[in-house]
Design an enzyme around this catalytic site. Structure first.
Site, mmCIF file in Angstrom:
data_model
loop_
_atom_site.group_PDB
_atom_site.id
_atom_site.type_symbol
_atom_site.label_atom_id
_atom_site.label_comp_id
_atom_site.label_asym_id
_atom_site.label_seq_id
_atom_site.Cartn_x
_atom_site.Cartn_y
_atom_site.Cartn_z
ATOM 1 C CD GLU A 1 9.814 21.269 33.176
ATOM 2 O OE1 GLU A 1 8.666 20.870 33.461
ATOM 3 O OE2 GLU A 1 10.707 20.521 32.754
ATOM 4 C CG HIS B 1 8.157 20.763 30.043
ATOM 5 N ND1 HIS B 1 9.497 20.866 29.765
ATOM 6 C CD2 HIS B 1 7.918 19.441 30.271
ATOM 7 C CE1 HIS B 1 10.044 19.661 29.818
ATOM 8 N NE2 HIS B 1 9.098 18.783 30.133
ATOM 9 C CG ASP C 1 13.175 13.935 34.991
ATOM 10 O OD1 ASP C 1 12.554 14.929 35.419
ATOM 11 O OD2 ASP C 1 12.643 13.023 34.337
ATOM 12 N NE ARG D 1 11.126 16.532 22.963
ATOM 13 C CZ ARG D 1 10.956 15.713 24.007
ATOM 14 N NH1 ARG D 1 11.064 16.193 25.241
ATOM 15 N NH2 ARG D 1 10.633 14.450 23.823
ATOM 16 N NE ARG E 1 2.898 16.546 26.386
ATOM 17 C CZ ARG E 1 4.057 15.932 26.238
ATOM 18 N NH1 ARG E 1 5.158 16.646 26.056
ATOM 19 N NH2 ARG E 1 4.139 14.630 26.260
#
Length: 277
Positions: A252, A146, A194, A53, A76
């Protein structure tokens, strides 16, 4: 994360970056003479099969839940290999590689090679993602870098360069038009962000917090994602401290609205460049 998983880059001028072979991920970026610019959660799980994270995770070959694969794909959470590391006259470079395996082909039946090139020097960090289709049939993917930018006071942050763009709001499940610069005021609902902004392409984005400005430029990526979980959603994330939402903003580089179509034998390259002003 073990010491064998960490790659440290130091440019001649003192700029540094740290990468993890787990996930092929940038974890830290400090410009020459500057402070840490990326957010890394202190609760990140550095364990096989789990995403880290923070930093700059690689979302591939699927962004979010936009398909049948695990959220944000598998790149990832897999181990990458280091193929090049060097210090140049003005910067330092590392190149990591991920190839298809039995595990990836079981859920995504394509032969591919990903390369992540990370270059640090002066006030800049350049992250380039390249994908080559090694198979004999076309493949299709969505992807993102990201990037978790570290912030000190989210109420003081604005993002310029998005005005006039259409975006998809994943919270409200609605399309909308960004009419002005994005101001993060700390109001409920504004911080629970978002959004996928379509057609950003090479237009620069300017993330401002007080006197600090980070210029974000994309090449090859059509879209941009702006994300912050806000206090309520952050409290439900096991790998984030409850106050973590107030210390980061994701800006991003992404290809989401129109998936990349890659013929057999062809390559695609996307880049995100960050510069501290």
């Amino acid at each position: 994360m073990t010491a064998n998983d960490a790659i440290s880059l130091t440019a001649p001028d003192g700029a540094t970056a740290t990468l993890s072979l787990h996930g092929g991920q940038v974890l830290s970026w400090k410009p020459a003479g500057g402070a840490e610019q990326l957010y890394l959660s202190p609760r990140s799980a550095f364990t096989p099969g789990k995403a880290i994270r923070g930093g700059v995770p690689v979302c591939f070959p699927q962004f979010a839940e936009g398909g049948p694969l695990p959220r944000h794909g598998f790149a990832r959470t897999l181990p990458w290999e280091l193929v090049q590391q060097e210090q140049g006259k003005d910067d330092a470079l590392a190149v990591l590689r991920l190839r298809d395996s039995e595990a990836t082909r079981a859920i995504w039946p394509h032969a591919f090679e990903l390369e992540l090139s990370v270059r640090v020097g002066g006030s800049s960090l350049d992250v380039e993602l390249a994908c080559e289709n090694l198979g004999d049939v076309p493949l299709q993917f969505t992807a993102a870098l990201h990037t978790y930018l570290r912030v000190g006071d989210l109420d003081a942050v604005s993002v310029e360069g998005l005005a006039g763009l259409r975006y998809h709001d994943s919270i409200k499940q609605a399309e909308a038009l960004q009419r002005m610069d994005l101001l993060l005021t700390g109001e409920n609902g504004v911080l629970d962000l978002d959004r996928v902004y379509y057609g950003v392409k090479e237009r620069p984005l300017l993330v401002t917090e007080g006197r600090r400005q980070v210029v974000v430029r994309h090449q090859g990526f059509e879209d941009a994602v702006i994300w912050n979980p806000g206090p309520e959603r952050c409290a439900k994330l096991a790998d984030m401290p409850p106050e973590g939402w107030s210390e980061m903003l994701c800006v991003e580089a992404a290809c989401v609205g129109r998936p990349v179509e890659l013929p057999a034998g062809e390559s695609w390259v996307g880049r995100q460049s960050l510069r501290l002003e």
